[in-house]
Design an enzyme around this catalytic site. Sequence first.
Site, PDB file in Angstrom:
ATOM      1  N   LYS A 157     113.244 134.235  23.469  1.00 21.63           N
ATOM      2  CA  LYS A 157     114.196 135.349  23.503  1.00 21.63           C
ATOM      3  C   LYS A 157     113.911 136.352  22.388  1.00 21.63           C
ATOM      4  CE  LYS A 157     118.319 134.841  21.495  1.00 21.63           C
ATOM      5  NZ  LYS A 157     118.768 135.834  20.507  1.00 21.63           N
ATOM      6  N   ASN A 158     113.715 135.864  21.185  1.00 19.37           N
ATOM      7  CA  ASN A 158     113.591 136.798  20.061  1.00 19.37           C
ATOM      8  C   ASN A 158     112.270 137.562  20.068  1.00 19.37           C
ATOM      9  OD1 ASN A 158     116.144 136.147  19.301  1.00 19.37           O
ATOM     10  ND2 ASN A 158     115.545 134.828  17.579  1.00 19.37           N
ATOM     11  N   ARG A 178     124.596 140.259   7.637  1.00 15.45           N
ATOM     12  CA  ARG A 178     123.505 140.806   8.434  1.00 15.45           C
ATOM     13  C   ARG A 178     123.275 142.294   8.184  1.00 15.45           C
ATOM     14  NH1 ARG A 178     123.130 137.443  13.999  1.00 15.45           N
ATOM     15  NH2 ARG A 178     120.953 137.692  13.502  1.00 15.45           N
ATOM     16  N   ILE A 180     119.693 131.251   4.676  1.00 13.61           N
ATOM     17  CA  ILE A 180     119.440 132.570   5.292  1.00 13.61           C
ATOM     18  C   ILE A 180     120.754 133.318   5.569  1.00 13.61           C
ATOM     19  CG2 ILE A 180     118.239 133.798   7.156  1.00 13.61           C
ATOM     20  CD1 ILE A 180     116.248 131.997   5.819  1.00 13.61           C
ATOM     21  N   CYS A 212     125.565 137.510  16.823  1.00 15.26           N
ATOM     22  CA  CYS A 212     126.374 136.392  16.355  1.00 15.26           C
ATOM     23  C   CYS A 212     126.948 136.675  14.974  1.00 15.26           C
ATOM     24  CB  CYS A 212     125.524 135.127  16.295  1.00 15.26           C
ATOM     25  SG  CYS A 212     125.273 134.396  17.913  1.00 15.26           S
ATOM     26  N   ARG A 231     122.222 141.857  18.821  1.00 15.31           N
ATOM     27  CA  ARG A 231     121.729 142.186  17.505  1.00 15.31           C
ATOM     28  C   ARG A 231     120.496 143.097  17.600  1.00 15.31           C
ATOM     29  NH1 ARG A 231     123.285 142.633  12.819  1.00 15.31           N
ATOM     30  NH2 ARG A 231     121.611 142.672  11.325  1.00 15.31           N
ATOM     31  N   ARG A 248     123.845 133.555  25.961  1.00 14.76           N
ATOM     32  CA  ARG A 248     123.078 134.657  25.383  1.00 14.76           C
ATOM     33  C   ARG A 248     121.624 134.256  25.173  1.00 14.76           C
ATOM     34  NH1 ARG A 248     125.495 137.001  20.104  1.00 14.76           N
ATOM     35  NH2 ARG A 248     123.391 137.776  20.259  1.00 14.76           N
ATOM     36  N   ASP A 285     118.043 128.870  12.858  1.00 15.74           N
ATOM     37  CA  ASP A 285     118.574 128.742  14.222  1.00 15.74           C
ATOM     38  C   ASP A 285     118.586 127.294  14.712  1.00 15.74           C
ATOM     39  OD1 ASP A 285     119.007 131.433  14.266  1.00 15.74           O
ATOM     40  OD2 ASP A 285     117.487 131.921  15.763  1.00 15.74           O
ATOM     41  N   ILE A 292     121.235 145.831   7.277  1.00 16.73           N
ATOM     42  CA  ILE A 292     119.988 146.390   7.824  1.00 16.73           C
ATOM     43  C   ILE A 292     119.334 147.342   6.812  1.00 16.73           C
ATOM     44  CG2 ILE A 292     120.534 146.118  10.286  1.00 16.73           C
ATOM     45  CD1 ILE A 292     121.272 149.165  10.226  1.00 16.73           C
ATOM     46  N   ASP A 293     119.680 147.150   5.537  1.00 14.91           N
ATOM     47  CA  ASP A 293     119.153 148.050   4.507  1.00 14.91           C
ATOM     48  C   ASP A 293     117.627 148.074   4.450  1.00 14.91           C
ATOM     49  OD1 ASP A 293     119.866 145.345   3.619  1.00 14.91           O
ATOM     50  OD2 ASP A 293     118.941 145.919   1.733  1.00 14.91           O
ATOM     51  N   GLN A 294     116.993 146.940   4.740  1.00 13.33           N
ATOM     52  CA  GLN A 294     115.522 146.899   4.674  1.00 13.33           C
ATOM     53  C   GLN A 294     114.889 147.691   5.818  1.00 13.33           C
ATOM     54  OE1 GLN A 294     114.040 145.462   1.867  1.00 13.33           O
ATOM     55  NE2 GLN A 294     116.216 145.458   1.386  1.00 13.33           N
TER      56      GLN A 294
HETATM   57  C1  UD1 Z   1     116.473 137.083  13.513  1.00 11.36           C
HETATM   58  C2  UD1 Z   1     116.818 136.306  14.754  1.00 11.36           C
HETATM   59  C3  UD1 Z   1     117.846 135.234  14.453  1.00 11.36           C
HETATM   60  C4  UD1 Z   1     117.370 134.362  13.298  1.00 11.36           C
HETATM   61  C5  UD1 Z   1     116.947 135.202  12.113  1.00 11.36           C
HETATM   62  C6  UD1 Z   1     116.293 134.390  10.995  1.00 11.36           C
HETATM   63  C7  UD1 Z   1     116.519 137.947  16.481  1.00 11.36           C
HETATM   64  C8  UD1 Z   1     117.169 138.828  17.496  1.00 11.36           C
HETATM   65  N1  UD1 Z   1     117.347 137.230  15.736  1.00 11.36           N
HETATM   66  O1  UD1 Z   1     117.673 137.729  13.086  1.00 11.36           O
HETATM   67  O2  UD1 Z   1     118.029 134.456  15.616  1.00 11.36           O
HETATM   68  O3  UD1 Z   1     118.431 133.516  12.903  1.00 11.36           O
HETATM   69  O4  UD1 Z   1     115.988 136.194  12.519  1.00 11.36           O
HETATM   70  O5  UD1 Z   1     115.171 133.706  11.491  1.00 11.36           O
HETATM   71  O6  UD1 Z   1     115.303 137.858  16.382  1.00 11.36           O
HETATM   72  N2  UD1 Z   1     118.757 140.974   5.584  1.00 11.36           N
HETATM   73  C9  UD1 Z   1     119.198 141.946   4.718  1.00 11.36           C
HETATM   74  N3  UD1 Z   1     118.836 143.246   4.963  1.00 11.36           N
HETATM   75  C10 UD1 Z   1     118.079 143.592   6.024  1.00 11.36           C
HETATM   76  C11 UD1 Z   1     117.639 142.603   6.920  1.00 11.36           C
HETATM   77  C12 UD1 Z   1     118.002 141.291   6.672  1.00 11.36           C
HETATM   78  O7  UD1 Z   1     119.889 141.666   3.742  1.00 11.36           O
HETATM   79  O8  UD1 Z   1     117.787 144.791   6.202  1.00 11.36           O
HETATM   80  C13 UD1 Z   1     119.113 139.556   5.337  1.00 11.36           C
HETATM   81  C14 UD1 Z   1     120.041 138.974   6.388  1.00 11.36           C
HETATM   82  O9  UD1 Z   1     121.400 139.229   6.107  1.00 11.36           O
HETATM   83  C15 UD1 Z   1     119.685 137.503   6.321  1.00 11.36           C
HETATM   84  C16 UD1 Z   1     118.186 137.511   6.012  1.00 11.36           C
HETATM   85  O10 UD1 Z   1     117.922 138.791   5.447  1.00 11.36           O
HETATM   86  O11 UD1 Z   1     120.357 136.903   5.237  1.00 11.36           O
HETATM   87  C17 UD1 Z   1     117.283 137.285   7.212  1.00 11.36           C
HETATM   88  O12 UD1 Z   1     117.662 138.124   8.254  1.00 11.36           O
HETATM   89  P1  UD1 Z   1     116.660 138.584   9.418  1.00 11.36           P
HETATM   90  O13 UD1 Z   1     115.403 137.775   9.350  1.00 11.36           O
HETATM   91  O14 UD1 Z   1     116.546 140.051   9.396  1.00 11.36           O
HETATM   92  O15 UD1 Z   1     117.459 138.142  10.697  1.00 11.36           O
HETATM   93  P2  UD1 Z   1     117.612 138.917  12.051  1.00 11.36           P
HETATM   94  O16 UD1 Z   1     116.363 139.712  12.326  1.00 11.36           O
HETATM   95  O17 UD1 Z   1     118.932 139.605  12.087  1.00 11.36           O
END
Ligand code: UD1
Length: 431
Positions: free
Chosen positions: A22-23, A122, A328, A117, A93, A398, A306, A124-126
């Site tokens: 899925k991802n 979560r 995480i 979820c 997401r 989902r 996950d 998205i600053d990065q």
């Molecule tokens: C993806 C997966 C999710 C999985 C996760 C970690 C998808 C759709 N979802 O989620 O199933 O649990 O990877 O393997 O692929 N973070 C920040 N700022 C950012 C981005 C991330 O602080 O801009 C933090 C997040 O809050 C979290 C960590 O970094 O604590 C990892 O997040 P990330 O790997 O980005 O997870 P997702 O891509 O949302």
Amino acid sequence: MEQYAIKGGSALVGEVEIGGAKNAALGILAASIMTNDTVLIENLPDVRDINVMIQAMQSIGAIVTRVDRHTIKVNGGNINTQIVEGDYIKKIRASYYLVGALLGKYNSAEVKLPGGCNIGTRAIDQHLKGFKALGARDAGIDGGMIVAHAANLKGAHIYLDMVSVGATINLLLASVMAEGMTIIENAAKEPHVVDVANFLNCMGANIKGAGTDVIRVRGVQSLHGTEYAIIPDQIEAGTFMFAAAVTKGDVTVKNVIPKHLESISAKLLELGCEIEESDDAIRVVASKPLEHTHVKTLPYPGFPTDMQPQITVALGLAEGTSIVTESIFENRFKYVDELSRMGANVKVEGSSAIIEGVKGYSGASITAPDLRAGAALVLAALSAEGFSTVDDIKYIERGYEDFEIKLRGLGAMIEKVENDRDIQKFKLRVG
Ligand code: UD1
């Protein structure tokens, strides 16, 4: 509302075919609209998140044709807007991958903020930092939308502050046609990141180093059509492997890449299961009582977040004390209250769960709080004495295709039901 009715207590035995990841599929679907040619995508899982993503692509003018249940053709040549604003998109997401894809192709994107979820803040600053570095100076959140516009995109050196799957994939999408070289440092190494990079390379991109923590993207003028099959789903496979462990079963997951499952297999060995690997299958046999162990979730190749609820459910049945540490997402133990109602002895302290193993779980009416925890609670119910119902299965749907059908194929007594009458009928049938 749909629920699962489950009668637990029998060992799961047999073979189960694992679907596409899925991802990976979510990133690949976003990437597929970046060419004006037609792209054929195979091994696409038929799950709710994927179907929402397809709906979003169609809403901006992409033509999506279903060839069969797991194969589609996408043509992004007629996209007529770079604004994705339907409320439905908040359900997933990965809608944010459309920002990277539209910005990368059209230098402009506005996409409703994602949902997904509720397992932590979560941020998205990065993602935004990367878009800015590539030239989208206004990248940010405005009126509930993620916005990013650029006069033109230029390659940049981007250092991610934390390992993020989403940011890594989004920056691949945004940089693939940017002028010059982009270097993403501290990149995520997950198999689905590599799959998205491989797909983009098949479309003519020039990405090197995916699967390591430094990815180099040399911008190309344009992308072209291709045919591509998505990798198997690591987490679906891992969930069925743990289903064997918690039900004292013997399950072979087929159509998998064993390398992607190494951290999961390693933990199952520590729990006392036997593992047999072949080229594209893994057999898990749980003939002995489960043993306690400790685990900390980490980015790949560490143990996946996950899979954290699934291993907690298994360790709840292991003799002795186990500690599960979630590194995480900060809000990923919400299911523990539900598990406790089935007789588990788990205490959450900060980011760790301290688990005292019990002899067995007992059936209860429980609610799925999110996708993976929902699946884990189903495993708990399958191992439990007596009947259970699992509510809010929309979360499970989902990310798991035909979950109850695949479990039934392994001998599980589980059925999707809609009301009390269905539950009574199920109880009568399974005794
Ligand atoms: C993806 C997966 C999710 C999985 C996760 C970690 C998808 C759709 N979802 O989620 O199933 O649990 O990877 O393997 O692929 N973070 C920040 N700022 C950012 C981005 C991330 O602080 O801009 C933090 C997040 O809050 C979290 C960590 O970094 O604590 C990892 O997040 P990330 O790997 O980005 O997870 P997702 O891509 O949302």
